[in-house]
Design a protein around this motif. Structure first.
Motif, PDB file in Angstrom:
ATOM      1  N   GLN A  33      55.889  78.924  26.535  1.00 53.74           N
ATOM      2  CA  GLN A  33      57.034  79.469  25.789  1.00 53.74           C
ATOM      3  C   GLN A  33      58.161  78.453  25.630  1.00 53.74           C
ATOM      4  O   GLN A  33      58.819  78.410  24.599  1.00 53.74           O
ATOM      5  CB  GLN A  33      57.525  80.713  26.522  1.00 53.74           C
ATOM      6  CG  GLN A  33      58.630  81.471  25.893  1.00 53.74           C
ATOM      7  CD  GLN A  33      59.019  82.667  26.761  1.00 53.74           C
ATOM      8  OE1 GLN A  33      58.614  82.792  27.915  1.00 53.74           O
ATOM      9  NE2 GLN A  33      59.807  83.549  26.193  1.00 53.74           N
ATOM     10  N   VAL A  34      58.399  77.640  26.646  1.00 54.09           N
ATOM     11  CA  VAL A  34      59.499  76.666  26.591  1.00 54.09           C
ATOM     12  C   VAL A  34      58.984  75.248  26.334  1.00 54.09           C
ATOM     13  O   VAL A  34      59.673  74.271  26.631  1.00 54.09           O
ATOM     14  CB  VAL A  34      60.381  76.726  27.864  1.00 54.09           C
ATOM     15  CG1 VAL A  34      61.104  78.054  27.950  1.00 54.09           C
ATOM     16  CG2 VAL A  34      59.572  76.457  29.123  1.00 54.09           C
ATOM     17  N   GLU A  35      57.769  75.181  25.793  1.00 59.84           N
ATOM     18  CA  GLU A  35      57.161  73.915  25.365  1.00 59.84           C
ATOM     19  C   GLU A  35      57.107  72.879  26.484  1.00 59.84           C
ATOM     20  O   GLU A  35      57.511  71.737  26.329  1.00 59.84           O
ATOM     21  CB  GLU A  35      57.878  73.373  24.132  1.00 59.84           C
ATOM     22  CG  GLU A  35      57.794  74.337  22.965  1.00 59.84           C
ATOM     23  CD  GLU A  35      58.511  73.861  21.711  1.00 59.84           C
ATOM     24  OE1 GLU A  35      59.105  72.771  21.716  1.00 59.84           O
ATOM     25  OE2 GLU A  35      58.451  74.611  20.722  1.00 59.84           O
ATOM     26  N   ARG A  36      56.578  73.314  27.637  1.00 57.70           N
ATOM     27  CA  ARG A  36      56.450  72.419  28.789  1.00 57.70           C
ATOM     28  C   ARG A  36      54.993  72.261  29.213  1.00 57.70           C
ATOM     29  O   ARG A  36      54.707  71.902  30.355  1.00 57.70           O
ATOM     30  CB  ARG A  36      57.302  72.923  29.950  1.00 57.70           C
ATOM     31  CG  ARG A  36      58.798  72.919  29.593  1.00 57.70           C
ATOM     32  CD  ARG A  36      59.678  73.160  30.772  1.00 57.70           C
ATOM     33  NE  ARG A  36      59.569  72.136  31.790  1.00 57.70           N
ATOM     34  CZ  ARG A  36      60.155  70.936  31.745  1.00 57.70           C
ATOM     35  NH1 ARG A  36      60.876  70.583  30.710  1.00 57.70           N
ATOM     36  NH2 ARG A  36      60.012  70.088  32.748  1.00 57.70           N
ATOM     37  N   LEU A  37      54.064  72.498  28.285  1.00 56.84           N
ATOM     38  CA  LEU A  37      52.651  72.297  28.602  1.00 56.84           C
ATOM     39  C   LEU A  37      52.391  70.813  28.814  1.00 56.84           C
ATOM     40  O   LEU A  37      52.895  69.969  28.076  1.00 56.84           O
ATOM     41  CB  LEU A  37      51.764  72.825  27.475  1.00 56.84           C
ATOM     42  CG  LEU A  37      51.813  74.336  27.231  1.00 56.84           C
ATOM     43  CD1 LEU A  37      50.936  74.714  26.047  1.00 56.84           C
ATOM     44  CD2 LEU A  37      51.400  75.105  28.472  1.00 56.84           C
ATOM     45  N   ALA A  43      58.523  67.521  37.329  1.00 56.03           N
ATOM     46  CA  ALA A  43      59.443  67.952  36.273  1.00 56.03           C
ATOM     47  C   ALA A  43      59.439  69.472  36.114  1.00 56.03           C
ATOM     48  O   ALA A  43      60.487  70.070  35.834  1.00 56.03           O
ATOM     49  CB  ALA A  43      59.089  67.271  34.949  1.00 56.03           C
ATOM     50  N   GLN A  44      58.287  70.101  36.311  1.00 59.19           N
ATOM     51  CA  GLN A  44      58.223  71.569  36.208  1.00 59.19           C
ATOM     52  C   GLN A  44      59.071  72.215  37.315  1.00 59.19           C
ATOM     53  O   GLN A  44      59.820  73.159  37.069  1.00 59.19           O
ATOM     54  CB  GLN A  44      56.776  72.077  36.314  1.00 59.19           C
ATOM     55  CG  GLN A  44      55.848  71.629  35.218  1.00 59.19           C
ATOM     56  CD  GLN A  44      56.109  72.260  33.862  1.00 59.19           C
ATOM     57  OE1 GLN A  44      57.245  72.462  33.447  1.00 59.19           O
ATOM     58  NE2 GLN A  44      55.039  72.527  33.138  1.00 59.19           N
ATOM     59  N   PHE A  45      58.943  71.704  38.515  1.00 56.13           N
ATOM     60  CA  PHE A  45      59.698  72.261  39.644  1.00 56.13           C
ATOM     61  C   PHE A  45      61.196  72.040  39.446  1.00 56.13           C
ATOM     62  O   PHE A  45      62.010  72.927  39.711  1.00 56.13           O
ATOM     63  CB  PHE A  45      59.204  71.640  40.953  1.00 56.13           C
ATOM     64  CG  PHE A  45      59.522  72.463  42.176  1.00 56.13           C
ATOM     65  CD1 PHE A  45      59.111  73.775  42.278  1.00 56.13           C
ATOM     66  CD2 PHE A  45      60.192  71.897  43.241  1.00 56.13           C
ATOM     67  CE1 PHE A  45      59.396  74.529  43.412  1.00 56.13           C
ATOM     68  CE2 PHE A  45      60.478  72.634  44.384  1.00 56.13           C
ATOM     69  CZ  PHE A  45      60.073  73.956  44.466  1.00 56.13           C
ATOM     70  N   ALA A  46      61.553  70.858  38.953  1.00 51.14           N
ATOM     71  CA  ALA A  46      62.966  70.560  38.685  1.00 51.14           C
ATOM     72  C   ALA A  46      63.512  71.479  37.592  1.00 51.14           C
ATOM     73  O   ALA A  46      64.648  71.950  37.683  1.00 51.14           O
ATOM     74  CB  ALA A  46      63.125  69.094  38.280  1.00 51.14           C
ATOM     75  N   TYR A  47      62.709  71.746  36.575  1.00 49.66           N
ATOM     76  CA  TYR A  47      63.122  72.651  35.497  1.00 49.66           C
ATOM     77  C   TYR A  47      63.389  74.048  36.062  1.00 49.66           C
ATOM     78  O   TYR A  47      64.416  74.670  35.762  1.00 49.66           O
ATOM     79  CB  TYR A  47      62.039  72.713  34.417  1.00 49.66           C
ATOM     80  CG  TYR A  47      62.340  73.683  33.305  1.00 49.66           C
ATOM     81  CD1 TYR A  47      63.102  73.296  32.203  1.00 49.66           C
ATOM     82  CD2 TYR A  47      61.864  74.990  33.336  1.00 49.66           C
ATOM     83  CE1 TYR A  47      63.386  74.187  31.178  1.00 49.66           C
ATOM     84  CE2 TYR A  47      62.144  75.890  32.323  1.00 49.66           C
ATOM     85  CZ  TYR A  47      62.899  75.475  31.254  1.00 49.66           C
ATOM     86  OH  TYR A  47      63.180  76.365  30.237  1.00 49.66           O
TER      87      TYR A  47
END
Length: 114
Positions: A33-37, A43-47
């Motif tokens: 949904q937030v274009e983080r594929l 970076a995912q954890f930081a987001y």
């Protein structure tokens, strides 16, 4: 005091889980949904931390280590739920059980396993 947990589901978690939780009134954002594929786990954890989301994942090895690094360096995250692979409806039920007993504030810097 923040009562309700907001979730960020990484790309390993079925989007159906997010839909089922949203249907119950919870805020859930997916990597898709937030274009983080394809974004790396750091970076995912930081987001998730930057947006005050509890991260829901199946990736135990990488995210356990990241959570430990946050702890060791005094960084704050808003929770990590590591789930064994279950059908989406069962996984959603397991998450809902946590939501019945834990507030967002209680999830800060915590790791839970389901």
């Amino acid at each position: 005091m923040k009562l309700f947990i907001n979730f960020f589901c990484d790309e390993d978690v079925s989007v159906l889980v997010a839909e089922l939780l949203r249907a119950r009134g919870f805020t859930v954002v997916t990597a898709h949904q937030v274009e983080r594929l394809g974004v790396d786990d750091v970076a995912q954890f930081a987001y998730a931390a930057a947006h005050q989301y509890t991260l829901l994942t199946h990736n135990r090895a990488d995210f356990e280590d990241l959570s430990m690094r946050y702890f060791e360096t005094g960084q704050q995250h808003y929770g990590l739920i590591i789930a064994r692979r279950h059908p989406p409806y069962e996984l959603a039920q397991r998450v809902l059980r946590i939501l019945d007993h834990v507030t967002a504030d209680e999830m800060i810097n915590k790791v839970r396993y389901i």
